[in-house]
Design an enzyme around this catalytic site. Structure first.
Site, short mmCIF file in Angstrom:
data_model
loop_
_atom_site.label_atom_id
_atom_site.label_comp_id
_atom_site.label_asym_id
_atom_site.label_seq_id
_atom_site.Cartn_x
_atom_site.Cartn_y
_atom_site.Cartn_z
N GLU A 99 -8.19 34.28 18.08
CA GLU A 99 -8.70 35.02 19.77
C GLU A 99 -10.08 34.59 20.85
N CYS A 139 -7.73 14.31 0.92
CA CYS A 139 -7.78 15.24 1.07
C CYS A 139 -7.07 16.55 0.02
N GLY A 176 0.55 -1.41 0.23
CA GLY A 176 -0.01 -0.08 0.11
C GLY A 176 0.89 0.80 0.19
N LYS A 198 -9.96 17.68 -2.64
CA LYS A 198 -11.25 17.98 -2.25
C LYS A 198 -11.00 19.50 -0.76
N PHE A 216 -14.10 19.92 6.59
CA PHE A 216 -14.11 21.68 5.54
C PHE A 216 -15.11 21.62 5.17
N CYS A 236 -5.17 10.02 -0.08
CA CYS A 236 -5.08 11.08 0.50
C CYS A 236 -4.74 12.16 -1.04
N GLU A 270 -18.61 17.03 3.46
CA GLU A 270 -17.78 18.11 2.81
C GLU A 270 -18.36 18.27 1.41
N TYR A 296 -18.17 12.76 7.68
CA TYR A 296 -17.28 14.14 7.18
C TYR A 296 -17.43 13.87 5.35
N HIS A 344 -5.96 40.13 17.92
CA HIS A 344 -6.32 41.08 17.51
C HIS A 344 -5.86 41.52 15.73
P1 FAD Z 1 -4.21 5.43 1.87
O1 FAD Z 1 -3.83 6.54 1.83
O2 FAD Z 1 -5.67 4.24 1.30
O3 FAD Z 1 -3.49 4.13 0.67
C1 FAD Z 1 -3.76 3.05 0.75
C2 FAD Z 1 -3.20 2.53 -0.59
O4 FAD Z 1 -3.09 0.66 -0.59
C3 FAD Z 1 -3.70 2.80 -1.99
O5 FAD Z 1 -3.27 3.41 -3.60
C4 FAD Z 1 -4.68 1.46 -2.62
O6 FAD Z 1 -4.73 1.23 -3.53
C5 FAD Z 1 -3.30 0.53 -1.80
N1 FAD Z 1 -3.59 -1.20 -1.90
C6 FAD Z 1 -4.80 -1.77 -1.02
N2 FAD Z 1 -4.68 -2.60 -0.97
C7 FAD Z 1 -3.95 -3.18 -2.34
C8 FAD Z 1 -3.28 -4.36 -2.64
N3 FAD Z 1 -3.68 -5.64 -2.29
N4 FAD Z 1 -1.51 -4.30 -2.92
C9 FAD Z 1 -0.97 -2.74 -3.53
N5 FAD Z 1 -1.20 -2.04 -3.21
C10 FAD Z 1 -3.13 -1.62 -2.56
N6 FAD Z 1 -7.90 13.32 5.83
C11 FAD Z 1 -7.48 13.65 6.55
O7 FAD Z 1 -6.49 13.80 7.19
N7 FAD Z 1 -7.51 15.29 6.02
C12 FAD Z 1 -8.29 15.38 5.46
O8 FAD Z 1 -9.26 16.24 4.63
C13 FAD Z 1 -9.12 14.32 4.68
N8 FAD Z 1 -10.12 14.57 3.41
C14 FAD Z 1 -10.37 13.32 3.29
C15 FAD Z 1 -11.33 13.01 2.61
C16 FAD Z 1 -11.51 11.60 1.37
C17 FAD Z 1 -13.01 11.97 0.07
C18 FAD Z 1 -11.17 10.69 1.63
C19 FAD Z 1 -11.79 10.11 1.30
C20 FAD Z 1 -10.62 10.66 2.59
C21 FAD Z 1 -9.87 11.71 3.61
N9 FAD Z 1 -9.20 11.68 4.45
C22 FAD Z 1 -8.83 12.82 5.38
C23 FAD Z 1 -8.78 10.61 5.06
C24 FAD Z 1 -7.47 9.92 4.48
O9 FAD Z 1 -6.86 10.07 2.82
C25 FAD Z 1 -6.80 8.66 4.55
O10 FAD Z 1 -7.19 8.48 6.09
C26 FAD Z 1 -5.47 8.41 4.84
O11 FAD Z 1 -5.36 8.54 3.29
C27 FAD Z 1 -5.09 6.93 4.92
O12 FAD Z 1 -3.97 6.69 4.56
P2 FAD Z 1 -3.55 4.65 4.05
O13 FAD Z 1 -2.01 4.55 3.82
O14 FAD Z 1 -3.86 3.91 5.98
O15 FAD Z 1 -4.23 4.83 3.20
P1 NDP Z 2 -18.42 7.96 7.62
O1 NDP Z 2 -18.38 6.95 9.07
O2 NDP Z 2 -17.52 9.22 8.55
O3 NDP Z 2 -19.56 8.50 8.32
C1 NDP Z 2 -20.92 7.43 7.07
C2 NDP Z 2 -21.97 8.15 6.80
O4 NDP Z 2 -22.90 7.73 5.51
C3 NDP Z 2 -22.70 8.42 8.34
O5 NDP Z 2 -23.89 9.13 8.04
C4 NDP Z 2 -23.70 7.18 8.18
O6 NDP Z 2 -24.54 6.95 9.12
C5 NDP Z 2 -24.53 7.11 6.87
N1 NDP Z 2 -24.59 5.67 6.63
C6 NDP Z 2 -23.44 4.09 6.60
N2 NDP Z 2 -24.01 3.42 5.98
C7 NDP Z 2 -25.25 3.76 5.04
C8 NDP Z 2 -26.09 3.40 4.64
N3 NDP Z 2 -26.18 1.86 4.64
N4 NDP Z 2 -27.08 4.13 4.05
C9 NDP Z 2 -26.78 5.23 3.92
N5 NDP Z 2 -26.21 5.74 4.95
C10 NDP Z 2 -25.70 5.37 5.54
O7 NDP Z 2 -17.49 7.55 6.56
P2 NDP Z 2 -16.95 9.12 5.49
O8 NDP Z 2 -17.03 8.10 4.50
O9 NDP Z 2 -18.40 10.23 5.65
O10 NDP Z 2 -15.47 9.33 6.02
C11 NDP Z 2 -14.39 7.90 6.27
C12 NDP Z 2 -13.54 8.52 6.45
O11 NDP Z 2 -12.47 8.92 5.98
C13 NDP Z 2 -13.88 9.36 8.05
O12 NDP Z 2 -14.07 8.50 9.25
C14 NDP Z 2 -12.71 10.30 8.08
O13 NDP Z 2 -12.22 9.87 9.28
C15 NDP Z 2 -11.43 10.02 6.65
N6 NDP Z 2 -12.61 11.35 6.47
C16 NDP Z 2 -11.42 12.83 6.69
C17 NDP Z 2 -12.11 14.26 6.17
C18 NDP Z 2 -11.18 14.92 7.38
O14 NDP Z 2 -9.78 15.00 7.65
N7 NDP Z 2 -11.60 16.51 7.17
C19 NDP Z 2 -12.19 14.41 5.05
C20 NDP Z 2 -13.37 12.95 4.63
C21 NDP Z 2 -12.78 11.99 4.86
P3 NDP Z 2 -25.51 6.97 11.03
O15 NDP Z 2 -24.52 7.96 11.58
O16 NDP Z 2 -26.34 6.47 10.88
O17 NDP Z 2 -24.06 5.37 11.09
#
Ligand code: FAD
Ligand code: NDP
Length: 556
Positions: A534, A124, A79, A127, A432, A119, A266, A262, A529
């Site tokens: 603040e 991140c 990964g 986004k 965000f 990310c 967002e 989240y 300020h």
């Molecule tokens: P990842 O970054 O997901 O990396 C895993 C990698 O492994 C991927 O490239 C995947 O394709 C690869 N992989 C998977 N399985 C295999 C395999 N079997 N063999 C080879 N490669 C493989 N976090 C923040 O801190 N701030 C934010 O603003 C924020 N915004 C987010 C917005 C969105 C829309 C999403 C989805 C996430 C956001 N996050 C944010 C969360 C953040 O992106 C993740 O927490 C972070 O990327 C996790 O890192 P990781 O190394 O665990 O996995």
């Molecule tokens: P979350 O777990 O934060 O939220 C999932 C949402 O989907 C909840 O509101 C949940 O509702 C709802 N849900 C779950 N299952 C169903 C279903 N079957 N039908 C309808 N609604 C459903 O997941 P996200 O995908 O939003 O984000 C994943 C992670 O990515 C976050 O936990 C965060 O750590 C990371 N992230 C970080 C960001 C940042 O730092 N700014 C930005 C974006 C992602 P219920 O409450 O009822 O379970």
């Protein structure tokens, strides 16, 4: 690393026959040394072994490199995302031989991307850029009130194609820099999907279907997760997720976002800010797990800006109409079915850890049955030589800096004689949303649950950012809150901020909390300020007092 042997035999084989004879003897000694280090359980760079080298192997030992006798790599990372790359780069810096496997399986829509993980490619970074685009749209409208002479702001609109291209160009540049960095640092990178053959062997399958067998003393799982889809008709065929939105070929148009975590908030936030009609379908509450007073302020603010909310509802099915638009059926809490038509349906209902694909059973690796995630102590799994960091870990925050920090610390413990472990408490985060929400530490609800209401003091205040006055922006929901112990040292347990630049504000206070911030210390801190940060230094009203937390005059 505990064993040593000669890796670059080929180089040594080219030297004279006399040296060859000497080499044979030394090779035996080196093997002996390997055996000894294994017996002693010492790392190869242990001071006593260096001395041992000095006495017995002299210069020849210089040609020998520290590596495991039977494995190709000291560390194999599955990964190449935030956590995996951080660990790999740190490990090579500590002289470990490291390889990284990274592979992106296309989304149901067919979207795929380059090296760097979630990310960088679909999280991140894109986004934050789209959030920034939305904020700029808001700023254009405000600018006129500050005297900027602009064309009629009503005619200002986003060009999705241009935005998407700019965002994707940046993402691709990061992909490229990441590859170059790996090459420069001598981390071996393989674009292949990995799975376990056994606890020390991973099979990487390339895009062409070729299998590469890789062995390593230590294996790090950093595979992250991917968006989940609900099991309803049409979800996979017609729905998209955060994996697709940032590179969507067409403008999203009227969008239904399903999920109020989240990602849901967002995405709906920036889509609305860009001028698209956005609706969020909430199954239960918004932002479960966050301080609910603040979560509701964020949602109310979004609603006021034009985001629609459908509460207590679940999607039932999606069908494609003749005109190509999507008809969505959903069911409300009373069981009644409703329908509406959208251009895009985006699922943001949580993420699934990519662990099953690893064939964990081949390595004896246990998964948590409910989540499919990995439980680990100090990132070490139930198989001693297999580690895990990032989103794949059970009950750990899914945030990039968390994955990065844990990955680096792990590499230092494995290869740098460090003992420092990851502290998963008091991790700051920011949502965000159009009006951002940053927080660190405990929510009001959790603090009361853990310590009891009597022991907790909640300070709160609404405030007016100076820059909101001229454009006459709504200040009703700019709010700060502190959760603290009521007695003893009045330690601060949590800080919450809804307002502009929330991430920038909360980052410094997170450091203060790490240093043991107390209410008296905060009250003795002089503010800057006029800033929004603040407001934390001006806060004095407790919820218990019943005083009105609405804004005071600007500079009192
Ligand atoms: P990842 O970054 O997901 O990396 C895993 C990698 O492994 C991927 O490239 C995947 O394709 C690869 N992989 C998977 N399985 C295999 C395999 N079997 N063999 C080879 N490669 C493989 N976090 C923040 O801190 N701030 C934010 O603003 C924020 N915004 C987010 C917005 C969105 C829309 C999403 C989805 C996430 C956001 N996050 C944010 C969360 C953040 O992106 C993740 O927490 C972070 O990327 C996790 O890192 P990781 O190394 O665990 O996995
Ligand atoms: P979350 O777990 O934060 O939220 C999932 C949402 O989907 C909840 O509101 C949940 O509702 C709802 N849900 C779950 N299952 C169903 C279903 N079957 N039908 C309808 N609604 C459903 O997941 P996200 O995908 O939003 O984000 C994943 C992670 O990515 C976050 O936990 C965060 O750590 C990371 N992230 C970080 C960001 C940042 O730092 N700014 C930005 C974006 C992602 P219920 O409450 O009822 O379970």
């Amino acid at each position: 690393m505990t064993d040593v042997t000669c890796r670059n035999r080929a180089t040594v084989n080219r030297v004279s026959p006399i040296i060859m004879a000497t080499l044979t003897m030394f090779t035996r000694l080196v093997s002996l040394r390997g055996a000894q280090t294994r017996l002693l359980g010492l790392p190869c760079n242990h001071p006593s072994l260096v001395k041992y080298d000095g006495y017995f192997y002299g210069g020849i030992a210089m040609a020998c490199m520290c590596t495991d006798h039977s494995y190709t790599y000291d560390l194999l990372v599955i990964g190449g995302g935030s956590g995996g790359l951080a660990a790999a780069k740190e490990a090579v810096g500590l002289n470990a031989k490291v390889a990284v496997l990274d592979y992106v399986t296309p989304s149901p829509l067919g979207t795929t991307w380059g090296l760097g993980g979630t990310c960088v490619n679909v999280g991140c970074i894109p986004k934050k850029l789209m959030h920034q685009a939305a904020l700029l749209g808001e700023a254009v409208h405000e600018a006129a009130t500050f005297g900027w002479q602009l064309p009629d702001p009503k005619t200002v609109k986003i060009n999705w194609e241009a935005l998407k291209t700019a965002v994707q160009n940046h993402v691709k540049s990061v992909n490229w820099v990441t590859r170059v960095e790996l090459r420069t640092k001598k981390v071996e990178y393989l674009n292949a999907l990995g799975h376990f053959k056994d606890a020390h062997t991973v099979i990487g399958v390339t895009k062409k279907g070729e299998e590469k067998i890789l062995t390593a003393k230590n294996i790090l799982i950093a595979v992250g997760g991917r968006p989940r889809y609900p099991d309803i008709p049409g979800a996979l065929e017609y729905g998209i997720s955060s994996d697709d939105i940032f590179s969507l070929e067409r403008a999203p148009g009227k969008t239904l976002v399903i999920g109020a975590g989240y990602i849901g908030l967002e995405c709906a936030g920036f889509l609305n800010g860009l001028g698209y009609d956005a609706t969020i379908m909430v199954r239960s509450i918004v932002l479960r797990g966050f301080d609910q007073q603040m979560a509701n302020l964020v949602a109310e603010e979004m609603e006021q800006r034009g985001v629609h909310f459908i509460y207590q509802a679940k999607p039932k099915k999606i069908t494609k109409q003749e005109d190509g638009r999507l008809l969505v059926d959903w069911v409300d809490k009373d069981g009644e079915i409703h329908q509406d038509v959208y251009d895009t349906v985006l699922f943001a209902i949580g993420r699934r850890a990519l662990t099953e694909e690893l064939k964990p059973e081949n390595a004896g690796l246990k998964l948590v049955s409910e989540t499919g995630k990995i439980e680990a102590t100090n990132e070490q799994t139930n198989v001693p030589n297999i580690y895990a960091v990032g989103d794949v870990l059970h009950k750990r925050p899914q945030l990039t800096p968390v994955a990065v920090h844990a990955g680096k610390l792990l590499a230092r413990r494995l290869f740098g004689n460090s003992t420092e472990t990851m502290d998963y408490t008091n991790i700051p985060t920011t949502l965000f949303s159009p009006l951002e929400y940053g927080c660190v530490g405990l929510s009001e609800e959790t603090a009361i649950m853990v310590h009891g209401e009597e022991q907790i003091e909640i300070y709160h205040a609404y405030y007016k950012p100076t820059e909101f006055f001229v454009p006459q922006k709504d200040v009703d929901r700019c709010c700060v809150k502190i959760v603290a112990l009521r007695y003893d040292d009045q330690r601060v347990l949590g800080m919450h901020f809804v307002g502009p630049n929330a991430g920038e504000v909360i980052q410094g206070f997170a450091a203060a909390i790490k240093c043991g911030l107390t209410i008296p210390k905060l009250k003795s801190t002089v503010g800057i300020h006029p800033t929004v940060a603040e407001e934390f230094t001006r806060i004095f009203i407790t919820k218990r007092s019943g005083l009105d937390p609405k804004p005071q005059s600007c500079c009192s």
